[in-house]
Design a protein around this motif. Structure first.
Motif, short mmCIF file in Angstrom:
data_model
loop_
_atom_site.label_atom_id
_atom_site.label_comp_id
_atom_site.label_asym_id
_atom_site.label_seq_id
_atom_site.Cartn_x
_atom_site.Cartn_y
_atom_site.Cartn_z
N GLY A 22 25.40 28.84 -7.53
CA GLY A 22 26.81 28.55 -7.33
C GLY A 22 27.06 27.71 -6.11
N ALA A 23 26.25 27.95 -5.06
CA ALA A 23 26.41 27.16 -3.85
C ALA A 23 26.14 25.68 -4.13
CB ALA A 23 25.47 27.68 -2.76
N VAL A 24 25.13 25.42 -4.96
CA VAL A 24 24.84 24.04 -5.37
C VAL A 24 26.02 23.47 -6.15
CG1 VAL A 24 23.34 22.58 -6.77
CG2 VAL A 24 22.36 24.45 -5.42
N PHE A 25 26.54 24.28 -7.07
CA PHE A 25 27.66 23.87 -7.91
C PHE A 25 28.89 23.54 -7.06
CE2 PHE A 25 31.25 25.02 -10.75
CZ PHE A 25 31.01 24.11 -11.77
N ILE A 26 29.21 24.44 -6.12
CA ILE A 26 30.37 24.23 -5.25
C ILE A 26 30.15 23.01 -4.36
CG2 ILE A 26 31.81 25.23 -3.44
CD1 ILE A 26 31.98 26.44 -6.25
N PHE A 27 28.96 22.86 -3.89
CA PHE A 27 28.62 21.71 -3.05
C PHE A 27 28.95 20.41 -3.78
CE2 PHE A 27 26.02 18.53 -1.13
CZ PHE A 27 25.82 18.91 0.19
N ILE A 28 28.55 20.33 -5.04
CA ILE A 28 28.77 19.11 -5.84
C ILE A 28 30.26 18.88 -6.08
CG2 ILE A 28 28.41 18.06 -8.11
CD1 ILE A 28 25.64 19.48 -8.12
N VAL A 29 30.99 19.95 -6.41
CA VAL A 29 32.42 19.83 -6.71
C VAL A 29 33.19 19.36 -5.48
CG1 VAL A 29 34.52 21.12 -7.29
CG2 VAL A 29 32.42 21.52 -8.57
N VAL A 30 32.97 20.02 -4.35
CA VAL A 30 33.72 19.67 -3.14
C VAL A 30 33.28 18.30 -2.61
CG1 VAL A 30 34.36 20.40 -0.81
CG2 VAL A 30 34.02 22.10 -2.59
N PHE A 31 31.99 18.01 -2.72
CA PHE A 31 31.52 16.69 -2.31
C PHE A 31 32.20 15.59 -3.12
CE2 PHE A 31 28.70 13.05 -2.41
CZ PHE A 31 28.29 12.92 -1.09
N SER A 32 32.35 15.82 -4.43
CA SER A 32 33.04 14.84 -5.30
C SER A 32 34.49 14.68 -4.89
CB SER A 32 32.95 15.29 -6.76
OG SER A 32 31.62 15.34 -7.20
N ALA A 33 35.14 15.81 -4.55
CA ALA A 33 36.55 15.75 -4.14
C ALA A 33 36.71 14.96 -2.84
CB ALA A 33 37.10 17.16 -3.97
N LEU A 34 35.81 15.19 -1.90
CA LEU A 34 35.88 14.47 -0.62
C LEU A 34 35.63 12.98 -0.81
CD1 LEU A 34 33.89 16.97 1.61
CD2 LEU A 34 36.36 16.64 1.58
N ALA A 35 34.61 12.65 -1.61
CA ALA A 35 34.26 11.25 -1.82
C ALA A 35 35.38 10.50 -2.54
CB ALA A 35 32.96 11.16 -2.63
N SER A 36 36.04 11.17 -3.50
CA SER A 36 37.09 10.51 -4.28
C SER A 36 38.28 10.13 -3.42
CB SER A 36 37.54 11.41 -5.44
OG SER A 36 38.24 12.54 -4.95
N SER A 37 38.47 10.82 -2.31
CA SER A 37 39.58 10.49 -1.41
C SER A 37 39.14 9.56 -0.28
CB SER A 37 40.16 11.77 -0.81
OG SER A 37 40.69 12.59 -1.81
N MET A 38 37.94 9.81 0.25
CA MET A 38 37.50 8.99 1.38
C MET A 38 37.32 7.54 0.98
SD MET A 38 34.40 9.53 4.06
CE MET A 38 35.29 10.78 4.98
N ASP A 39 36.73 7.29 -0.20
CA ASP A 39 36.53 5.90 -0.62
C ASP A 39 37.87 5.19 -0.81
OD1 ASP A 39 37.37 7.05 -3.00
OD2 ASP A 39 35.47 6.78 -4.04
N SER A 40 38.84 5.91 -1.40
CA SER A 40 40.17 5.32 -1.60
C SER A 40 40.83 4.98 -0.28
CB SER A 40 41.06 6.28 -2.39
OG SER A 40 40.52 6.56 -3.66
N LEU A 41 40.71 5.89 0.68
CA LEU A 41 41.36 5.69 1.97
C LEU A 41 40.69 4.57 2.77
CD1 LEU A 41 43.66 6.69 3.73
CD2 LEU A 41 42.14 8.43 4.65
N LEU A 42 39.37 4.50 2.69
CA LEU A 42 38.66 3.41 3.36
C LEU A 42 39.10 2.05 2.82
CD1 LEU A 42 35.03 4.86 3.51
CD2 LEU A 42 36.43 4.22 5.49
N ALA A 43 39.17 1.95 1.48
CA ALA A 43 39.56 0.68 0.86
C ALA A 43 40.99 0.31 1.20
CB ALA A 43 39.38 0.78 -0.65
N ALA A 44 41.92 1.27 1.08
CA ALA A 44 43.34 0.98 1.29
C ALA A 44 43.65 0.69 2.76
CB ALA A 44 44.18 2.15 0.81
#
Length: 470
Positions: free
Chosen positions: A314-336
């Motif tokens: 589950g820790a691996v699973f949560i790691f992937i989910v939260v990592f995806s959530a962080l990346a989906s916002s950080m890339d957008s904010l960097l670009a904008a």
């Protein structure tokens, strides 16, 4: 060390695999970028499915996956409900997105609108507010990456923070907005699937009755619908969420990038799909007491509960989910944010005659610079995620009415718009420090509205919309 903590080697493998995958995909998607429009706005022709996915995934960030559980842990039922109201920002921005595309078909940034509609003074106030918010959000995302690794693995805070920043900077640098939107599409699927699965396991393993009984005995105020601070937070977050979206170039750049007729439908759909997610992630935090967990920091409660329920896998699973959530916002904010700095500072002020090719190079350099600045500030870890984000509420809520009236009310002038943003921000910050973070956005928005109304009543001028289109 708890039994669900990932070994440092396992965490590094996940980081390397995901990092290489996103970077290679970013390079592949950006290989055909030829112009500044291609790089910054994905060719201005993004379709409905990708538009909806990127809007929703960008709004599912450290706020939703880490701060929503934190605030539920602190404020109970009102915490999760209050955070879900941030969906109103996406929903209410839907008609504005269509209008923005109509009024500024060749626009690049939110700063373009403010400059052309209100003039230089209001534009300067708006740029300062936008950059303060953008840096605050970027730092919170970097912090969230560090907190994720330190709560779920044996790796340290600085390692996690560095990894999320390096990966997002590289694939955003290589692919531009095309890479950001395409990765957001995949990340949104991962996030929704993961959140639903974790909630289902929480209900199955712990149960509503156990959680309710435990809270009633140990923390009854979390179930109290008349909890004053929580009620204040609820309404504060409504205006905070609207202000975040209405002013930020993250959402304006998408309005410019989406194909005609797509913006309104995609933002409305994304808001409706996003609305239940903070309720689900917040609910998970209420199980902390039943699982006898005492997180060292409130913003770590979400990942710790989820990992405790699911074990090491589950820790691996949560790691992937939260990592995806962080990346989906950080890339957008960097670009904008790089677009905002390039178009509004470099092109408008520093190098007015810069060619599109030169601006494209500057844009890429700015992305790297933003990554380095974010790392330096996030390394200091000056506040919790919730405190840092709500600090920016005083800034963004002051921009709501100048933007709305700027689009729909031709009588508001630049002087009153600038005064509304400056006075609203100052008043909100005073409320933040003297009363609490849960009133900053309310105070800021209220004073900004009052000044805008005074300006409209006393105005004798009318802005001509055809000049904005030109």
């Amino acid at each position: 060390m708890t039994d669900f903590t990932l070994a440092s080697s396992d965490a590094l493998v996940i980081l390397i695999v995901f990092g290489v995958a996103w970077i290679l995909w970013g390079w592949y998607l950006g290989r055909n970028n030829r112009t500044l429009d291609d790089y910054a706005l994905a060719g201005r022709n993004v379709g409905f499915a990708l538009a909806t996915a990127t809007a929703m995934a960008t709004w599912i960030t450290s706020n939703t996956t880490l701060v929503a559980p934190q605030l539920t842990y602190q404020f109970g039922v009102w915490g999760m409900l209050g955070y879900s109201m941030a969906a109103l920002g996406l929903i209410l921005f839907a008609p504005l997105a269509a209008k923005i595309k109509q009024l500024l078909p060749n626009g690049f940034t939110s700063g373009d609108f403010i400059y052309q509609r209100y003039g230089k003074a209001a534009w300067m106030a708006f740029i300062v507010i936008s950059l303060c918010y953008a840096l605050g959000w970027l730092v919170s995302l970097g912090m969230a990456g560090g907190l994720l690794l330190s709560s779920l693995s044996e790796l340290g805070y600085v390692t996690g923070m560095s990894a999320i920043l390096v990966i997002c900077v590289i694939y955003t640098l290589l692919g531009g907005l095309k890479a950001v939107i395409a990765t957001d599409f995949v990340q949104s699927i991962v996030i929704i699937s993961g959140v639903v699965f974790i909630a289902w396991v929480c209900i199955d393993e712990v149960g509503f009755s156990t959680i309710h009984t435990n809270l009633s005995a140990s923390q009854p105020e979390l179930l109290n619908l008349l909890f004053p601070a929580a009620i204040m937070f609820f309404f504060n977050n409504v205006f905070f969420g609207i202000g975040e979206i209405f002013h930020s170039n993250v959402w304006w750049s998408r309005a410019f990038a989406f194909a005609p007729s797509v913006g309104k439908r995609s933002y409305l759909t994304a808001g409706l799909l996003w609305l239940p997610i903070p309720i689900v992630t917040g609910f998970i935090a209420l199980a902390a007491g039943s699982l006898q967990l005492s997180p060292p920091s409130a913003d770590m409660v979400g990942p710790m509960v989820a990992a405790a329920l699911l074990g090491k896998i589950g820790a691996v699973f949560i790691f992937i989910v939260v990592f995806s959530a962080l990346a989906s916002s950080m890339d957008s904010l960097l670009a904008a944010t790089s677009d905002l700095l390039t178009q509004d500072i470099v092109k408008r002020v520093l190098i007015p005659d810069a060619s599109p090719n030169r601006l494209l190079k500057v844009n890429r350099l700015v992305i790297v610079g933003l990554g380095l600045l974010t790392w330096c500030v996030a390394a200091l870890k000056l506040a919790t995620l919730g405190a840092l984000l709500n600090f920016t509420g005083a800034f963004v809520a002051s921009t709501i009415w100048p933007i709305v009236y700027g689009i729909y009310q031709p009588k508001l002038t630049g002087g009153f718009a600038a005064g509304a943003m400056i006075a609203g921000t100052v008043a909100g910050l005073i409320g933040y420090f003297m009363i609490g973070f849960y009133v900053a956005a309310i105070i800021s928005c209220a004073l900004s509205l009052l000044i805008c109304q005074i300006g409209i009543r006393h105005s004798q001028t009318f802005f001509t919309w055809h000049s904005l289109k030109e």
